[in-house]
Design a protein around this motif. Structure first.
Motif, PDB file in Angstrom:
ATOM      1  N   PHE A  51      -4.293  -2.179  -5.232  1.00  0.00           N
ATOM      2  CA  PHE A  51      -5.357  -1.886  -4.275  1.00  0.00           C
ATOM      3  C   PHE A  51      -6.422  -0.979  -4.890  1.00  0.00           C
ATOM      4  O   PHE A  51      -7.605  -1.131  -4.624  1.00  0.00           O
ATOM      5  CB  PHE A  51      -4.778  -1.248  -3.005  1.00  0.00           C
ATOM      6  N   LYS A  52      -5.982  -0.027  -5.708  1.00  0.00           N
ATOM      7  CA  LYS A  52      -6.936   0.864  -6.371  1.00  0.00           C
ATOM      8  C   LYS A  52      -7.866   0.062  -7.278  1.00  0.00           C
ATOM      9  O   LYS A  52      -9.081   0.243  -7.267  1.00  0.00           O
ATOM     10  CB  LYS A  52      -6.177   1.911  -7.187  1.00  0.00           C
ATOM     11  N   ASN A  53      -7.305  -0.855  -8.067  1.00  0.00           N
ATOM     12  CA  ASN A  53      -8.112  -1.678  -8.964  1.00  0.00           C
ATOM     13  C   ASN A  53      -9.029  -2.631  -8.202  1.00  0.00           C
ATOM     14  O   ASN A  53     -10.103  -2.980  -8.681  1.00  0.00           O
ATOM     15  CB  ASN A  53      -7.209  -2.470  -9.915  1.00  0.00           C
ATOM     16  N   ALA A  54      -8.584  -3.038  -7.017  1.00  0.00           N
ATOM     17  CA  ALA A  54      -9.395  -3.933  -6.197  1.00  0.00           C
ATOM     18  C   ALA A  54     -10.452  -3.163  -5.401  1.00  0.00           C
ATOM     19  O   ALA A  54     -11.278  -3.760  -4.728  1.00  0.00           O
ATOM     20  CB  ALA A  54      -8.500  -4.733  -5.249  1.00  0.00           C
ATOM     21  N   GLY A  55     -10.407  -1.827  -5.474  1.00  0.00           N
ATOM     22  CA  GLY A  55     -11.380  -1.010  -4.748  1.00  0.00           C
ATOM     23  C   GLY A  55     -11.078  -0.887  -3.274  1.00  0.00           C
ATOM     24  O   GLY A  55     -11.961  -0.601  -2.472  1.00  0.00           O
ATOM     25  N   LEU A  56      -9.815  -1.096  -2.890  1.00  0.00           N
ATOM     26  CA  LEU A  56      -9.420  -1.013  -1.487  1.00  0.00           C
ATOM     27  C   LEU A  56      -8.698   0.302  -1.236  1.00  0.00           C
ATOM     28  O   LEU A  56      -7.956   0.783  -2.084  1.00  0.00           O
ATOM     29  CB  LEU A  56      -8.498  -2.178  -1.129  1.00  0.00           C
ATOM     30  N   PRO A  57      -8.905   0.889  -0.059  1.00  0.00           N
ATOM     31  CA  PRO A  57      -8.229   2.158   0.227  1.00  0.00           C
ATOM     32  C   PRO A  57      -6.729   1.953   0.420  1.00  0.00           C
ATOM     33  O   PRO A  57      -6.290   0.898   0.866  1.00  0.00           O
ATOM     34  CB  PRO A  57      -8.884   2.631   1.522  1.00  0.00           C
ATOM     35  N   THR A  58      -5.973   2.946   0.078  1.00  0.00           N
ATOM     36  CA  THR A  58      -4.519   2.911   0.290  1.00  0.00           C
ATOM     37  C   THR A  58      -4.124   4.091   1.144  1.00  0.00           C
ATOM     38  O   THR A  58      -4.846   5.079   1.234  1.00  0.00           O
ATOM     39  CB  THR A  58      -3.759   2.966  -1.047  1.00  0.00           C
ATOM     40  N   ARG A  59      -2.977   3.977   1.761  1.00  0.00           N
ATOM     41  CA  ARG A  59      -2.473   5.071   2.575  1.00  0.00           C
ATOM     42  C   ARG A  59      -1.903   6.147   1.661  1.00  0.00           C
ATOM     43  O   ARG A  59      -1.187   5.854   0.730  1.00  0.00           O
ATOM     44  CB  ARG A  59      -1.378   4.576   3.516  1.00  0.00           C
TER      45      ARG A  59
ATOM     46  N   PRO B 274       0.818  -1.213   0.000  1.00  0.00           N
ATOM     47  CA  PRO B 274       0.000   0.000   0.000  1.00  0.00           C
ATOM     48  C   PRO B 274       0.853   1.264   0.000  1.00  0.00           C
ATOM     49  O   PRO B 274       0.378   2.343  -0.316  1.00  0.00           O
ATOM     50  CB  PRO B 274      -0.840  -0.093   1.271  1.00  0.00           C
TER      51      PRO B 274
END
Length: 102
Positions: free
Chosen positions: A36-44, A28
């Motif tokens: 993570f962006k493509n998976a729809g998960l937030p990143t720091r 991240p």
């Protein structure tokens, strides 16, 4: 899509393991990684949030708290209604018993 290019390994150093390569790609903290962006998960984010973003986050947090309180209130109200209905039935049963006795 980002590709990891083979790094030359200096004498005496072991090449990166597959797990190390994967952890670099999906980290991240890796600003180039889109996993993570493509998976729809937030990143720091490496930069601090702006004042406007902080205000929006605070508003979102307040709305979430309000929603939770509202849900808790609705549950308590439903329980109270059920208790009232149960008590009302018992009272009617007691009234019938008293009516028969008198």
């Amino acid at each position: 899509m980002e590709t990891i290019q083979a790094e030359t390994v200096a004498d005496g150093q072991a090449p990166l393991s597959s797990a190390e390569v994967v952890s670099k790609v999906i980290s991240p903290d890796n600003s180039k990684s889109t996993f993570f962006k493509n998976a729809g998960l937030p990143t720091r984010s490496l930069k601090p949030p702006s004042a406007a973003e902080q205000v929006l986050q605070e508003q979102l947090d307040a709305e979430r708290k309000l929603t939770k309180r509202s849900e808790a209130t609705e549950e308590a109200l439903a329980k109270t209604r059920q208790l009232y209905e149960d008590m009302k039935k018992r009272q009617e049963e007691n009234n019938l018993v008293l009516h028969r006795i008198l």
